[in-house]
Design a protein around this motif. Structure first.
Motif, PDB file in Angstrom:
ATOM      1  N   ALA A  53      24.370   5.080  11.246  1.00 26.24           N
ATOM      2  CA  ALA A  53      24.149   6.515  11.399  1.00 26.24           C
ATOM      3  C   ALA A  53      23.638   7.281  10.092  1.00 26.24           C
ATOM      4  O   ALA A  53      23.872   6.682   8.928  1.00 26.24           O
ATOM      5  CB  ALA A  53      25.609   7.256  11.473  1.00 26.24           C
ATOM      6  N   THR A  54      22.775   8.309  10.321  1.00 30.31           N
ATOM      7  CA  THR A  54      22.241   8.903   8.844  1.00 30.31           C
ATOM      8  C   THR A  54      23.369   9.737   8.388  1.00 30.31           C
ATOM      9  O   THR A  54      23.933  10.673   9.131  1.00 30.31           O
ATOM     10  CB  THR A  54      20.796   9.874   9.332  1.00 30.31           C
ATOM     11  N   GLY A  55      23.261  10.053   7.055  1.00 28.90           N
ATOM     12  CA  GLY A  55      24.324  10.925   6.338  1.00 28.90           C
ATOM     13  C   GLY A  55      23.929  12.327   6.420  1.00 28.90           C
ATOM     14  O   GLY A  55      22.807  12.455   6.584  1.00 28.90           O
ATOM     15  N   ALA A  56      24.664  13.233   6.414  1.00 25.30           N
ATOM     16  CA  ALA A  56      24.622  14.635   6.288  1.00 25.30           C
ATOM     17  C   ALA A  56      23.751  15.047   4.949  1.00 25.30           C
ATOM     18  O   ALA A  56      23.984  14.539   3.874  1.00 25.30           O
ATOM     19  CB  ALA A  56      25.685  15.508   6.551  1.00 25.30           C
ATOM     20  N   THR A  57      23.002  16.143   5.022  1.00 23.46           N
ATOM     21  CA  THR A  57      22.422  16.488   3.816  1.00 23.46           C
ATOM     22  C   THR A  57      23.410  17.496   2.912  1.00 23.46           C
ATOM     23  O   THR A  57      24.018  18.375   3.476  1.00 23.46           O
ATOM     24  CB  THR A  57      21.154  17.394   4.169  1.00 23.46           C
ATOM     25  N   GLY A  58      23.383  17.472   1.792  1.00 24.80           N
ATOM     26  CA  GLY A  58      24.256  18.080   0.657  1.00 24.80           C
ATOM     27  C   GLY A  58      23.804  19.530   1.038  1.00 24.80           C
ATOM     28  O   GLY A  58      22.740  20.234   0.842  1.00 24.80           O
ATOM     29  N   ALA A  59      24.764  20.537   0.574  1.00 25.55           N
ATOM     30  CA  ALA A  59      24.339  21.882   0.236  1.00 25.55           C
ATOM     31  C   ALA A  59      23.816  22.214  -1.187  1.00 25.55           C
ATOM     32  O   ALA A  59      23.913  21.520  -2.066  1.00 25.55           O
ATOM     33  CB  ALA A  59      25.947  22.543   0.136  1.00 25.55           C
TER      34      ALA A  59
END
Length: 117
Positions: A53-59
Motif C-alpha cells: 500500500a502507498t503511504g499517506a502524504t504528510g501535512a
C-alpha cells in the motif's frame, strides 16, 4: 660360460634397441559414441507477490511571520576645518663680494689650471 655370453649379448641388444625409433603404425578404428543422459525436470516458478500500500502524504507546515525591518542609522556630522598656519619671513640676500684686481700679461708661457670640482 655360455650363459654369461648369452646374458652379455642380450644386454647389448637391449641397450642398442633403445637407440632406434620406428614410425608409428596406422590409427585404430574410432570408438562408438556414448548415449546422452536424460534431462532433469524443471522446477516451477513461484507466484508474484502483491504490491504494498502507498503511504499517506504528510501535512504541510505553516510559514513563519516576516521580521520587522530595522531603521536606518543617523548620518554623522562633518568635522571642522583646521586653520592655515602663518607664512614665515624670507631671509635677506647676502652682499656681493668685490672682484680682484686684473693682472698683466707677460711675454712668457701661459699655464691654464682647470677649476676644482
Amino acid at each position: 660360460m655360455k650363459i654369461a655370453h648369452l646374458i652379455a649379448l642380450t644386454a647389448t641388444a637391449l641397450s642398442l634397441s633403445a637407440c632406434f625409433t620406428l614410425p608409428a603404425g596406422p590409427a585404430g578404428p574410432q570408438g562408438a559414441t556414448g548415449d546422452t543422459g536424460s534431462r532433469g525436470v524443471s522446477g516451477y516458478t513461484g507466484a508474484t507477490g502483491g504490491t504494498g500500500a502507498t503511504g499517506a502524504t504528510g501535512a504541510t507546515g505553516y510559514t513563519g511571520a516576516t521580521g520587522a525591518a530595522g531603521g536606518a542609522g543617523a548620518t554623522g556630522g562633518t568635522g571642522a576645518t583646521g586653520d592655515t598656519g602663518a607664512t614665515g619671513n624670507t631671509g635677506d640676500t647676502g652682499a656681493k663680494g668685490a672682484t680682484g684686481a686684473k693682472g698683466t700679461t707677460g711675454g712668457g708661457t701661459v699655464v691654464v689650471i682647470p677649476p676644482r670640482q
